[in-house]
Write a protein that holds these residues in place. Structure first.
Motif, mmCIF file in Angstrom:
data_model
loop_
_atom_site.group_PDB
_atom_site.id
_atom_site.type_symbol
_atom_site.label_atom_id
_atom_site.label_comp_id
_atom_site.label_asym_id
_atom_site.label_seq_id
_atom_site.Cartn_x
_atom_site.Cartn_y
_atom_site.Cartn_z
ATOM 1 N N GLU A 250 0.899 -1.297 0.045
ATOM 2 C CA GLU A 250 -0.189 -0.221 -0.020
ATOM 3 C C GLU A 250 1.020 1.271 0.043
ATOM 4 N N GLY A 251 2.186 0.957 0.028
ATOM 5 C CA GLY A 251 3.118 2.284 -0.067
ATOM 6 C C GLY A 251 3.711 2.763 1.230
ATOM 7 N N ALA A 284 5.682 -10.149 1.877
ATOM 8 C CA ALA A 284 4.810 -10.889 1.011
ATOM 9 C C ALA A 284 4.843 -10.378 -0.642
ATOM 10 N N PRO A 285 4.464 -11.199 -1.564
ATOM 11 C CA PRO A 285 4.308 -10.595 -2.847
ATOM 12 C C PRO A 285 3.767 -9.383 -2.914
ATOM 13 N N GLY A 286 4.382 -8.604 -3.783
ATOM 14 C CA GLY A 286 4.068 -7.080 -3.995
ATOM 15 C C GLY A 286 4.755 -6.281 -3.063
ATOM 16 N N GLU A 287 5.684 -6.566 -2.264
ATOM 17 C CA GLU A 287 6.375 -5.846 -1.268
ATOM 18 C C GLU A 287 7.865 -5.768 -1.757
ATOM 19 N N GLN A 288 8.736 -4.748 -1.512
ATOM 20 C CA GLN A 288 9.705 -4.335 -1.724
ATOM 21 C C GLN A 288 10.723 -4.224 -0.601
ATOM 22 N N LEU A 289 11.999 -4.499 -0.589
ATOM 23 C CA LEU A 289 12.909 -4.744 0.352
ATOM 24 C C LEU A 289 14.337 -3.956 -0.003
ATOM 25 N N LEU A 290 14.681 -2.658 0.259
ATOM 26 C CA LEU A 290 16.011 -2.297 0.142
ATOM 27 C C LEU A 290 16.859 -2.225 1.085
ATOM 28 N N HIS A 340 30.087 12.248 -4.681
ATOM 29 C CA HIS A 340 29.809 11.574 -3.400
ATOM 30 C C HIS A 340 31.236 11.225 -2.937
ATOM 31 N N HIS A 341 31.363 11.422 -1.376
ATOM 32 C CA HIS A 341 32.498 11.240 -0.625
ATOM 33 C C HIS A 341 32.457 9.787 -0.228
ATOM 34 N N ASP A 342 31.731 9.178 -0.485
ATOM 35 C CA ASP A 342 31.637 7.649 0.155
ATOM 36 C C ASP A 342 30.972 6.970 -1.059
ATOM 37 N N ASP A 343 31.186 5.670 -0.912
ATOM 38 C CA ASP A 343 30.577 4.762 -1.872
ATOM 39 C C ASP A 343 28.902 4.424 -1.264
ATOM 40 N N ALA A 344 28.176 4.263 -2.439
ATOM 41 C CA ALA A 344 26.428 4.030 -1.959
ATOM 42 C C ALA A 344 26.178 2.983 -2.793
ATOM 43 N N ALA A 345 25.937 1.893 -1.941
ATOM 44 C CA ALA A 345 25.318 0.536 -2.741
ATOM 45 C C ALA A 345 23.992 0.365 -2.108
ATOM 46 N N MET A 346 23.206 0.013 -3.131
ATOM 47 C CA MET A 346 21.767 -0.230 -2.796
ATOM 48 C C MET A 346 21.318 -1.545 -3.543
ATOM 49 N N LEU A 347 20.618 -2.458 -2.845
ATOM 50 C CA LEU A 347 20.217 -4.116 -3.281
ATOM 51 C C LEU A 347 18.721 -3.706 -2.941
ATOM 52 N N LEU A 348 17.676 -3.792 -4.208
ATOM 53 C CA LEU A 348 16.399 -3.893 -3.933
ATOM 54 C C LEU A 348 16.027 -5.296 -4.365
ATOM 55 N N LEU A 349 15.349 -5.823 -3.382
ATOM 56 C CA LEU A 349 14.480 -7.241 -3.518
ATOM 57 C C LEU A 349 13.036 -6.842 -3.873
ATOM 58 N N ARG A 350 12.437 -7.423 -4.820
ATOM 59 C CA ARG A 350 11.006 -7.160 -5.142
ATOM 60 C C ARG A 350 10.222 -8.612 -5.071
ATOM 61 N N TYR A 351 9.427 -8.782 -4.249
ATOM 62 C CA TYR A 351 8.731 -10.123 -4.101
ATOM 63 C C TYR A 351 7.694 -9.942 -5.230
ATOM 64 N N HIS A 352 7.789 -10.702 -6.335
ATOM 65 C CA HIS A 352 6.867 -10.819 -7.458
ATOM 66 C C HIS A 352 5.928 -12.003 -7.125
ATOM 67 N N GLY A 353 5.023 -11.863 -8.345
ATOM 68 C CA GLY A 353 3.864 -12.576 -8.153
ATOM 69 C C GLY A 353 3.916 -14.129 -8.428
ATOM 70 N N HIS A 354 4.957 -14.734 -8.626
ATOM 71 C CA HIS A 354 5.160 -16.112 -8.876
ATOM 72 C C HIS A 354 5.754 -16.925 -7.644
ATOM 73 N N HIS A 355 5.350 -16.718 -6.669
ATOM 74 C CA HIS A 355 5.893 -17.428 -5.334
ATOM 75 C C HIS A 355 5.577 -18.707 -5.440
ATOM 76 N N ASP A 356 4.183 -19.167 -5.758
ATOM 77 C CA ASP A 356 3.575 -20.514 -5.634
ATOM 78 C C ASP A 356 4.388 -21.327 -6.608
#
Length: 364
Positions: A250-251, A284-290, A340-356
């Motif tokens: 839901e954001g 859960a599916p539809g959610e994102q983790l950064l 930038h004066h420091d490295d900036a790493a980002m890893l995005l995990l997106r729970y898609h709709g093919h879980h089953d």
């Protein structure tokens, strides 16, 4: 890619030898040979050695010698003591300038070579993450720091193991080849243990032992480990690292924090404290983790304000995970007050709709 123009100060210095020799020649002709300006022609090769290579210095020196001969002829100074002194001065300054230019180029080439080797090593270590891992879509972004600090120790990896999708994001203390070496130790241990250890806590303990054994307390690594299984949950271990950002369907935005913070990897064996306690969060599916390093949240704008990551969660709405993360990275770069004066790493995990389907070993 278009080339950049050299700085104005460098352009001025590059023309300085010609300008100096021209001024000396004009003054010598106007004032006459009795004034004694002729030895000042040696300023040409002296200035040339400051910014040019040895070849340019040699060319300017040769031009200065020719100019001395011409001025000596016009002033009827050929074979006089003053003329020989001027010629010797130009030749001596040119020789010293060539030697100085050679030594300067070698000094400049050495750190550039070290940085190049470190960057290649870093690219080998931070190999591309899989586009999908189990029920997750994966995207990664790495923003390097400014030139003198651009070789950093930010690290990340995603492993689809028999025990779930396992992820690490970390930040090594310091910069340079030593930081890259430390990152290699952590990533090597993680890639092996992620497949072998059925329990995330034991995986973390193996990382701690590897880092403590290899580094002997000389360096430490903040890190967060995550494991996504089949129960619509993610398990975290946090070693003094910034909390992840979880974007609900839901954001709304959460920053799950551990029950108690543990010491970074490499310090646990010496600090006497307990290791991190695992904690579970619904995912859960539809959610994102950064997952990210502190180079993201500690980026400041021109007023000194830190990057408001929580307020930028709406940028991750793009249906394509890589497009969403690129939008966030672009906004981060725009927020920064200069490089930038420091490295900036980002890893995005997106729970898609093919879980089953993925639970049964099918699908992407």
């Amino acid at each position: 890619m278009t080339g950049k123009k050299p700085p104005s100060s460098t352009r001025v210095l590059s023309w300085m030898p010609v300008a100096v020799m021209t001024v000396v020649a004009v003054v010598d002709v106007v004032a006459g040979p009795g004034v004694g300006f002729l030895p000042l022609v040696s300023l040409g090769p002296a200035f040339a050695s400051m910014v040019g290579g040895w070849r340019r210095t040699a060319v300017i020196g040769a031009v200065a010698l020719v100019l001395c001969v011409g001025l000596g002829i016009s002033g009827e100074l050929i074979a006089s003591r003053r003329w020989y002194t001027a010629m010797a001065s130009v030749a001596g300054v040119t020789g010293v300038g060539i030697a100085a230019a050679v030594m300067r180029s070698r000094r400049e080439a050495e750190p550039a070579s070290v940085r190049s080797i470190a960057e290649v090593a870093q690219r080998v270590l931070l190999r591309p993450v899989p586009l999908t891992a189990g029920p997750l879509q994966v995207a990664v972004s790495y923003t390097s720091a400014v030139a003198e600090a651009r070789i950093g120790g930010d690290l990340y990896e995603v492993v689809a193991s028999p025990h779930g999708v396992r992820v690490i994001v970390g930040d090594v203390q310091g910069k340079g080849l030593a930081a890259v070496e430390t990152a290699a130790v952590v990533l090597g241990a993680f890639r092996e243990a992620a497949h072998d250890e059925p329990d995330l806590v034991r995986l973390g303990e193996r990382l701690e032992r590897s880092v403590s054994r290899e580094l002997e307390g000389e360096r430490f690594v903040t890190a967060i480990l995550a494991e996504v299984g089949s129960a619509h949950q993610v398990v975290f271990l946090n070693y003094g690292h910034p909390p992840p950002m979880l974007v609900r369907q839901e954001g709304t935005v959460d920053f799950p924090e551990p029950p108690s913070y543990a010491l970074p990897l490499g310090l646990g064996a010496h600090g006497g404290g307990e290791g991190p306690r695992p904690f579970r969060v619904d995912f859960a599916p539809g959610e994102q983790l950064l997952l990210y390093t502190d180079g993201v949240t500690e980026t400041r704008d021109e007023t000194g304000r830190f990057y408001p990551l929580a307020d930028r969660a709406y940028l991750l709405k793009d249906p394509d995970a890589h497009g969403a993360l690129q939008a966030l990275r672009t906004d981060l770069v725009r927020h920064a007050a200069g490089p930038h004066h420091d490295d900036a790493a980002m890893l995005l995990l997106r729970y898609h709709g093919h879980h089953d389907r993925n639970e049964n070993g099918h699908g992407n």
